[in-house]
Design an enzyme around this catalytic site. Structure first.
Site, PDB file in Angstrom:
ATOM      1  N   ASN A  32     -45.385  10.709  -5.448  1.00 24.88           N
ATOM      2  CA  ASN A  32     -46.645  11.035  -4.766  1.00 24.88           C
ATOM      3  C   ASN A  32     -46.852  12.524  -5.043  1.00 24.88           C
ATOM      4  O   ASN A  32     -46.407  13.387  -4.310  1.00 24.88           O
ATOM      5  CB  ASN A  32     -46.545  10.765  -3.264  1.00 24.88           C
ATOM      6  CG  ASN A  32     -46.362   9.271  -2.997  1.00 24.88           C
ATOM      7  OD1 ASN A  32     -46.965   8.426  -3.665  1.00 24.88           O
ATOM      8  ND2 ASN A  32     -45.511   8.938  -2.052  1.00 24.88           N
ATOM      9  N   LYS A  47     -39.270  -1.607  -9.903  1.00 25.68           N
ATOM     10  CA  LYS A  47     -38.184  -1.562  -8.915  1.00 25.68           C
ATOM     11  C   LYS A  47     -37.314  -2.803  -9.079  1.00 25.68           C
ATOM     12  O   LYS A  47     -37.723  -3.793  -9.686  1.00 25.68           O
ATOM     13  CB  LYS A  47     -38.771  -1.504  -7.505  1.00 25.68           C
ATOM     14  CG  LYS A  47     -39.510  -0.202  -7.233  1.00 25.68           C
ATOM     15  CD  LYS A  47     -39.957  -0.081  -5.779  1.00 25.68           C
ATOM     16  CE  LYS A  47     -40.673   1.264  -5.584  1.00 25.68           C
ATOM     17  NZ  LYS A  47     -41.101   1.502  -4.191  1.00 25.68           N
ATOM     18  N   GLU A 102     -33.545   4.246   2.207  1.00 20.62           N
ATOM     19  CA  GLU A 102     -34.745   4.167   3.040  1.00 20.62           C
ATOM     20  C   GLU A 102     -34.720   2.971   3.989  1.00 20.62           C
ATOM     21  O   GLU A 102     -35.018   3.100   5.169  1.00 20.62           O
ATOM     22  CB  GLU A 102     -35.976   4.095   2.130  1.00 20.62           C
ATOM     23  CG  GLU A 102     -37.265   3.887   2.881  1.00 20.62           C
ATOM     24  CD  GLU A 102     -38.492   3.852   1.970  1.00 20.62           C
ATOM     25  OE1 GLU A 102     -38.329   3.970   0.739  1.00 20.62           O
ATOM     26  OE2 GLU A 102     -39.604   3.716   2.498  1.00 20.62           O
ATOM     27  N   HIS A 131     -38.816  -6.768   5.044  1.00 26.75           N
ATOM     28  CA  HIS A 131     -39.903  -5.967   5.600  1.00 26.75           C
ATOM     29  C   HIS A 131     -40.091  -6.197   7.100  1.00 26.75           C
ATOM     30  O   HIS A 131     -41.178  -6.523   7.571  1.00 26.75           O
ATOM     31  CB  HIS A 131     -41.205  -6.270   4.848  1.00 26.75           C
ATOM     32  CG  HIS A 131     -42.147  -5.094   4.756  1.00 26.75           C
ATOM     33  ND1 HIS A 131     -42.799  -4.594   5.854  1.00 26.75           N
ATOM     34  CD2 HIS A 131     -42.533  -4.324   3.710  1.00 26.75           C
ATOM     35  CE1 HIS A 131     -43.568  -3.580   5.484  1.00 26.75           C
ATOM     36  NE2 HIS A 131     -43.408  -3.383   4.185  1.00 26.75           N
ATOM     37  N   GLU A 147     -50.697   2.831  -3.827  1.00 29.03           N
ATOM     38  CA  GLU A 147     -50.625   3.472  -2.505  1.00 29.03           C
ATOM     39  C   GLU A 147     -51.481   4.740  -2.441  1.00 29.03           C
ATOM     40  O   GLU A 147     -51.046   5.775  -1.950  1.00 29.03           O
ATOM     41  CB  GLU A 147     -49.175   3.794  -2.143  1.00 29.03           C
ATOM     42  CG  GLU A 147     -48.316   2.542  -2.025  1.00 29.03           C
ATOM     43  CD  GLU A 147     -46.905   2.809  -1.501  1.00 29.03           C
ATOM     44  OE1 GLU A 147     -46.372   3.895  -1.755  1.00 29.03           O
ATOM     45  OE2 GLU A 147     -46.360   1.909  -0.846  1.00 29.03           O
ATOM     46  N   ASP A 155     -40.181  -3.944  -2.252  1.00 32.47           N
ATOM     47  CA  ASP A 155     -39.982  -2.503  -2.112  1.00 32.47           C
ATOM     48  C   ASP A 155     -38.588  -2.149  -1.596  1.00 32.47           C
ATOM     49  O   ASP A 155     -38.455  -1.774  -0.430  1.00 32.47           O
ATOM     50  CB  ASP A 155     -41.043  -1.941  -1.146  1.00 32.47           C
ATOM     51  CG  ASP A 155     -41.033  -0.431  -1.104  1.00 32.47           C
ATOM     52  OD1 ASP A 155     -40.324   0.173  -1.931  1.00 32.47           O
ATOM     53  OD2 ASP A 155     -41.734   0.131  -0.254  1.00 32.47           O
ATOM     54  N   ARG A 168     -48.058 -10.023  -2.235  1.00 34.01           N
ATOM     55  CA  ARG A 168     -47.703  -8.731  -2.847  1.00 34.01           C
ATOM     56  C   ARG A 168     -46.682  -8.896  -3.970  1.00 34.01           C
ATOM     57  O   ARG A 168     -46.714  -8.146  -4.955  1.00 34.01           O
ATOM     58  CB  ARG A 168     -47.177  -7.816  -1.738  1.00 34.01           C
ATOM     59  CG  ARG A 168     -46.632  -6.516  -2.220  1.00 34.01           C
ATOM     60  CD  ARG A 168     -46.380  -5.589  -1.045  1.00 34.01           C
ATOM     61  NE  ARG A 168     -45.575  -4.442  -1.447  1.00 34.01           N
ATOM     62  CZ  ARG A 168     -45.164  -3.490  -0.628  1.00 34.01           C
ATOM     63  NH1 ARG A 168     -45.489  -3.539   0.652  1.00 34.01           N
ATOM     64  NH2 ARG A 168     -44.432  -2.488  -1.066  1.00 34.01           N
TER      65      ARG A 168
HETATM   66  C1  BDP Z   1     -41.814   3.160  -0.762  1.00 31.54           C
HETATM   67  C2  BDP Z   1     -41.731   4.392   0.070  1.00 31.54           C
HETATM   68  C3  BDP Z   1     -42.797   5.393  -0.247  1.00 31.54           C
HETATM   69  C4  BDP Z   1     -42.855   5.626  -1.738  1.00 31.54           C
HETATM   70  C5  BDP Z   1     -43.075   4.314  -2.448  1.00 31.54           C
HETATM   71  C6  BDP Z   1     -43.019   4.426  -3.957  1.00 31.54           C
HETATM   72  O1  BDP Z   1     -41.819   4.018   1.435  1.00 31.54           O
HETATM   73  O2  BDP Z   1     -42.503   6.566   0.454  1.00 31.54           O
HETATM   74  O3  BDP Z   1     -43.850   6.519  -2.070  1.00 31.54           O
HETATM   75  O4  BDP Z   1     -42.061   3.419  -2.103  1.00 31.54           O
HETATM   76  O5  BDP Z   1     -42.020   3.982  -4.511  1.00 31.54           O
HETATM   77  O6  BDP Z   1     -40.557   2.571  -0.710  1.00 31.54           O
HETATM   78  O7  BDP Z   1     -43.926   4.927  -4.578  1.00 31.54           O
END
Ligand code: BDP
Length: 694
Positions: free
Chosen positions: A230, A380, A413, A537, A311, A385, A356
């Site tokens: 980000n 990923k 995380e 999740h 995002e 996620d 998703r």
């Molecule tokens: C999620 C996180 C977020 C990240 C996003 C990503 O919560 O903070 O920006 O992935 O991988 O797991 O871009």
């Protein structure tokens, strides 16, 4: 006697004297002196490392000499070795490439590239008649890799009399991705602030930058993406590029290249253009100039990692272009300099698909074959996620003409952050070893990721300014395991844990025998007390710590937890079968059938792929509802066992680290119980109504 307190700063590079008399005698006999050839910055680092390690480990003076005397360890590049009469055939040295290394002892070198070692040593007038052990590679940083390899053998008390090691990485780019912001905060960081002190750079180069690069080099990590996906717009300004260059200068001798995460709208926001449309020649020219500017400052700059149209991040789709347009434009700017582009596939526009887990494949599979050769599409490990457990991402195996980079998350995380002891080696092995069946049996994720075209593995870093680097002492093991697996994904999670324990805590069998099962069981336990049987999740919003299965207040359906578990009176789980979201159809046969059928779907993924009635019976004979409760309890029992085991190790661990881990285990247990209580109470409502309505 209680060991002296340790902060954990030294990581796995503690170099404590060996307490094994037999091995000590062997090592002292084998290495009486050391010759480090060469004058490069890396040669100086190698010498420092050995000066630090050898006398400390062997508890004896180990002279560093210019000419071999006694039994000597000789360290140098293939070219440097020529100066003392050792040559390696050009064919052989090509086999180890830029990064592979050779470690051979005179008695051991049979297979390796220096099979002439024994005869050279035996020749009476040979300048290396005293040579006992040799470490070499084509490039100096790879020699450093070899040095750390040998030191690992010593630290873990291995027999070194007959070494014949040729070690070559299976994946070319092994990158830590730092989600570090320029204001010093870290997105999903749980170990203090960013290691990069942007305010002080470039003037002040903290000693810790070197310690960071040294730690990376010790486990074979050869890239660091310094900034958050980000992205901040400032990252590409001249001011910040100069700061980045200072870090790159510091990392270079360790063989670590830097990467950046740029923002896609940079041409508008710092370039003054009216558009960022990648199809506009002015935009492409702006990026080309910017990349040229970067390479003037950082000649070995690695490239970019881009999060686009994900995002809220800007991207080519904002201008009606697509991922390939954006990626190829950036890749073309990087190509003349040998740079490459990591283009993330973490996209989930649910207008594309209501599930998703289907979104990335729907956007990216049609683009297979359309990317430049220096683009890697980065996915990923799983399609949602970084959840505690996910099946592998179906993009692996679905884009045969595009190199795919695998992104793992080292920072925990969703796995207890730096408060829980969770060793991730097993989780990553499960993904790497997963057979995609893309080209018949044996097309594992690891094979796809290590394809010869170009290969890359990325780990979202868990480092920060905490004295122990990673927050939890045991989180260091995840940094370590990432590097080791990136180098050689065939290593087992157990072998890696074994090494790490011996280097970080102790070689004593009581310690190893207690810590190893603890670490190896910790991931499954975490899955059980958080999200068993394929649930995912369920965590609290924003900070993602702790349970909130009933959460339903987010602005998008797929940011709500109820979207994922779908619990109702009939059952629980996300129906991704052929009558549901058809996500199973994205996997190759026989996986699609296996996942599709409730009778054959692995129970670890049951509620990932199926909406299952509460009374459904599992392999254990328990109903789903009973099994769910059982799993939560099992997870908690494991944490209690970890707590007991740790307590029993008190006399073997220094007070500072013992107490740190003890406190965290207490917290982990409380949090695990909270997960069980909240989830069982919440899901129980549906279960109760289901029972009543029967
Ligand atoms: C999620 C996180 C977020 C990240 C996003 C990503 O919560 O903070 O920006 O992935 O991988 O797991 O871009």
């Amino acid at each position: 006697m209680q060991a002296r307190n340790e902060s954990g700063y030294e990581l796995w590079l503690r170099y404590r004297p060996l307490d094994d008399a037999e091995r000590l005698a062997q090592y002292r006999a084998a290495i009486n002196s050391v010759v480090v050839l060469g004058t490069s910055a890396t040669a100086a680092i190698i010498k420092n490392e050995l000066v630090r390690a050898m006398p400390a480990l062997l508890d004896v003076d180990v002279p560093f000499v210019d000419n071999p005397i006694g039994n000597t360890l000789i360290v140098g590049t293939v070219d440097e070795l020529k100066t003392i009469g050792v040559s390696i055939s050009p064919d052989d040295s090509r086999n180890i490439g830029d990064e592979g290394c050779v470690i051979a002892s005179a008695e051991g070198a049979k297979q390796s590239l220096i099979s002439n070692l024994q005869s050279l040593r035996d020749a009476p007038q040979s300048p290396i008649s005293n040579l006992q052990c040799l470490i070499t590679a084509n490039a100096a940083p790879a020699v450093l890799t070899g040095v750390f390899h040998l030191l690992r053998l010593l630290q873990t008390h291995q027999d070194i009399r007959a070494l014949d090691i040729v070690s070559v990485p299976k994946i070319r780019h092994r990158i830590l991705a730092h989600w570090d912001n320029l204001d010093g905060t870290i997105e999903r960081g749980y170990a203090g602030r960013s290691l990069w002190n942007w305010d002080e750079l470039p003037a002040k180069i903290a000693a810790r930058y070197h310690d960071y690069a040294r730690a990376c080099a010790s486990i074979g990590i050869n890239g660091a993406c310094l900034t958050n996906v980000n992205a901040s717009i400032k990252g590409l300004t001249a001011e910040y590029l100069e700061k980045t260059a200072a870090l790159a200068d510091g990392f270079r001798p360790y063989g670590v290249r830097v990467f950046l995460s740029p923002q896609f709208t940079a041409p508008v926001r710092i370039g003054g253009l009216s558009t960022s449309d990648p199809r506009d020649p002015n935009v492409a020219a702006w990026w080309k100039d910017k990349v040229d500017e970067i390479y003037r400052l950082i000649p070995d700059f690695g490239g970019f990692q881009v999060k686009a149209n994900s995002e809220g991040q800007p991207g080519p789709q904002d201008n009606g272009a697509n991922h390939d347009d954006g990626a190829n434009m950036l890749a073309d700017a990087l190509a003349p300099h040998g740079g490459f582009l990591l283009w993330r596939a973490f996209v989930y526009d649910t207008n594309i698909d209501a599930d998703r887990a289907n979104c990335a494949n729907k956007e990216f599979v049609p683009l297979d074959g359309k990317f430049r050769s220096n683009v890697l599409v980065q996915a990923k490990n799983g399609p949602i996620d970084f959840q505690p457990r996910e099946p592998f991402h179906p993009l692996f195996g679905a884009m045969p003409r595009t190199p795919l980079a695998l992104e793992l998350q080292i920072t925990q995380e969703y796995l207890g952050q730096s408060k829980h002891l969770v060793y991730l080696g097993g989780m990553w092995k499960e993904v790497l070893d997963s057979d995609t069946y893309a080209q018949g049996v044996g097309s594992t994720v690891a094979k796809i990721v290590s394809a010869p075209m170009n290969s890359c593995i990325v780990g979202v870093a868990n480092t920060g300014t905490d004295r122990n680097w990673c927050g939890h002492h045991f989180s260091q093991a995840n940094w370590y395991a990432f590097g080791r697996l990136a180098w050689d994904y065939e290593l087992s999670a157990e072998a890696i844990a074994d090494e790490w324990i011996r280097m970080t805590w102790s070689n004593e069998s009581r310690v190893v025998d207690m810590l190893k099962p603890m670490m190896l069981g910790s991931w499954e336990a975490c899955v059980n007390y958080m999200m068993p049987l394929g649930l995912h999740h369920l965590m609290k919003e924003h900070h993602h710590y702790g349970p909130d299965p009933g959460f339903n207040g987010a602005p998008r359906p797929d940011w709500n937890n109820v979207y994922y578990h779908r619990a109702d009176m009939n059952g629980i789980g996300f129906d991704r079968t052929h009558t549901g979201s058809i996500n199973v159809g994205m996997y190759h046969r026989p996986l699609c059938e296996e996942f599709d059928n409730i009778a054959t779907c692995p129970e670890k993924f049951l509620l990932w792929f199926h909406h299952v009635p509460w009374h459904h019976r599992l392999y254990s004979g328990r109903t789903l509802w009973q099994e769910l409760q059982h799993r939560y309890d099992e997870g908690i029992t494991f944490v209690e066992e970890m707590q007991n085991a740790w307590q029993r190790l008190q006399s073997k661990i220094d007070g500072e680290r013992f107490e740190h881990v003890r406190q965290r285990l207490t917290h982990q247990l409380e949090n695990a119980r909270e997960w069980r209580d909240v989830c069982i109470e919440y899901f129980g409502q549906f279960q109760n109504s289901a029972t009543e309505s029967h």
